[in-house]
Motif scaffolding. Structure first.
Motif, PDB file in Angstrom:
ATOM      1  N   ARG A  19      57.614   3.020  43.195  1.00 57.37           N
ATOM      2  CA  ARG A  19      57.920   4.370  43.621  1.00 57.37           C
ATOM      3  C   ARG A  19      59.266   4.770  43.032  1.00 57.37           C
ATOM      4  NH1 ARG A  19      59.935   6.662  49.399  1.00 57.37           N
ATOM      5  NH2 ARG A  19      58.812   8.642  49.441  1.00 57.37           N
ATOM      6  N   ILE A  51      55.972  19.365  39.789  1.00 55.09           N
ATOM      7  CA  ILE A  51      55.742  19.940  41.105  1.00 55.09           C
ATOM      8  C   ILE A  51      56.581  21.191  41.261  1.00 55.09           C
ATOM      9  CG2 ILE A  51      57.510  18.475  42.193  1.00 55.09           C
ATOM     10  CD1 ILE A  51      55.598  18.355  44.668  1.00 55.09           C
ATOM     11  N   GLY A  56      54.637  23.358  46.691  1.00 57.37           N
ATOM     12  CA  GLY A  56      54.430  21.990  46.238  1.00 57.37           C
ATOM     13  C   GLY A  56      53.216  21.817  45.353  1.00 57.37           C
ATOM     14  N   THR A  58      51.139  20.758  42.335  1.00 56.38           N
ATOM     15  CA  THR A  58      51.368  19.632  41.431  1.00 56.38           C
ATOM     16  C   THR A  58      50.485  19.693  40.192  1.00 56.38           C
ATOM     17  OG1 THR A  58      49.756  18.240  42.567  1.00 56.38           O
ATOM     18  CG2 THR A  58      52.020  18.168  43.373  1.00 56.38           C
ATOM     19  N   SER A  60      49.399  16.906  36.858  1.00 54.14           N
ATOM     20  CA  SER A  60      49.494  15.530  36.385  1.00 54.14           C
ATOM     21  C   SER A  60      48.815  15.396  35.038  1.00 54.14           C
ATOM     22  CB  SER A  60      48.834  14.571  37.370  1.00 54.14           C
ATOM     23  OG  SER A  60      49.471  14.603  38.634  1.00 54.14           O
ATOM     24  N   THR A  69      51.194   9.897  41.953  1.00 60.98           N
ATOM     25  CA  THR A  69      51.311  11.067  42.823  1.00 60.98           C
ATOM     26  C   THR A  69      52.758  11.530  42.846  1.00 60.98           C
ATOM     27  OG1 THR A  69      49.518  10.275  44.250  1.00 60.98           O
ATOM     28  CG2 THR A  69      50.960  11.977  45.138  1.00 60.98           C
ATOM     29  N   SER A  71      55.597  14.050  44.548  1.00 57.88           N
ATOM     30  CA  SER A  71      55.863  14.769  45.793  1.00 57.88           C
ATOM     31  C   SER A  71      57.351  15.095  45.838  1.00 57.88           C
ATOM     32  CB  SER A  71      55.458  13.919  47.008  1.00 57.88           C
ATOM     33  OG  SER A  71      56.198  12.717  47.054  1.00 57.88           O
ATOM     34  N   ARG A  72      57.719  15.947  46.764  1.00 58.54           N
ATOM     35  CA  ARG A  72      59.134  16.293  46.869  1.00 58.54           C
ATOM     36  C   ARG A  72      59.502  16.563  48.325  1.00 58.54           C
ATOM     37  NH1 ARG A  72      60.321  21.373  43.290  1.00 58.54           N
ATOM     38  NH2 ARG A  72      62.406  21.133  44.196  1.00 58.54           N
ATOM     39  N   ASP A  73      60.750  16.319  48.638  1.00 60.52           N
ATOM     40  CA  ASP A  73      61.319  16.625  49.939  1.00 60.52           C
ATOM     41  C   ASP A  73      62.458  17.608  49.680  1.00 60.52           C
ATOM     42  OD1 ASP A  73      62.768  16.695  52.320  1.00 60.52           O
ATOM     43  OD2 ASP A  73      62.323  14.616  52.812  1.00 60.52           O
ATOM     44  N   VAL A  79      62.698  14.264  44.563  1.00 61.29           N
ATOM     45  CA  VAL A  79      61.314  14.212  44.118  1.00 61.29           C
ATOM     46  C   VAL A  79      60.936  12.752  43.928  1.00 61.29           C
ATOM     47  CG1 VAL A  79      61.872  14.403  41.662  1.00 61.29           C
ATOM     48  CG2 VAL A  79      59.644  15.155  42.486  1.00 61.29           C
ATOM     49  N   TYR A  80      59.676  12.444  44.196  1.00 61.45           N
ATOM     50  CA  TYR A  80      59.193  11.074  44.117  1.00 61.45           C
ATOM     51  C   TYR A  80      58.019  10.987  43.154  1.00 61.45           C
ATOM     52  CZ  TYR A  80      61.741  11.014  48.548  1.00 61.45           C
ATOM     53  OH  TYR A  80      62.705  11.145  49.512  1.00 61.45           O
ATOM     54  N   GLN A  82      55.021   8.254  43.031  1.00 58.93           N
ATOM     55  CA  GLN A  82      54.354   7.053  43.488  1.00 58.93           C
ATOM     56  C   GLN A  82      53.376   6.619  42.414  1.00 58.93           C
ATOM     57  OE1 GLN A  82      54.783   5.184  46.390  1.00 58.93           O
ATOM     58  NE2 GLN A  82      53.387   3.760  45.374  1.00 58.93           N
TER      59      GLN A  82
END
Length: 123
Positions: A19, A51, A56, A58, A60, A69, A71-73, A79-80, A82
């Protein structure tokens, strides 16, 4: 300006997971899209995932769909990525990128870049 710092890279066996995280700082009050790219030595930087800020949404690359995958907070400006079912061909330096406005898939459309984090997948 936005400063980006990636973390989470490393060495993993094929089939394993990692991750990646990318923390943004600086002018983060405006909406900005974020993306992940990767690059092998001697090759062009390749789009992995992106993203949007709002909703949000996305995107790919076909090569990673179903395995990676994004994702973001927004509260953490992070941003992540995975990454599951990793393959040796996923080995590269992974870069986080940001741009004000909507998501884009081309590296040249991004204005800010992190320093990169190495991901190595052994067979």
């Amino acid at each position: 300006q936005v400063q980006l710092a990636e973390s989470g890279g490393g060495l993993v066996q094929a089939g394993g997971s990692l991750r990646l995280s990318c923390a943004a700082s600086g002018r983060t009050s405006s909406s900005y899209a974020m993306g992940w790219f990767r690059q092998d030595p001697g090759k062009e930087r390749e789009f992995v995932a992106a993203i949007s800020w709002i909703g949000g949404i996305t995107y790919s690359a076909d090569s990673v769909k179903g395995r990676f995958t994004i994702s973001r907070d927004n509260a953490k400006n992070t941003v992540y990525l995975q990454m599951n079912s990793l393959k040796p061909e996923d080995t590269a330096v992974y870069y986080c990128a940001a741009r004000y406005g909507s998501s884009r898939l081309a590296a040249h459309e991004y204005d800010y870049w992190g320093q990169g984090t190495q991901v190595t997948v052994s067979s």
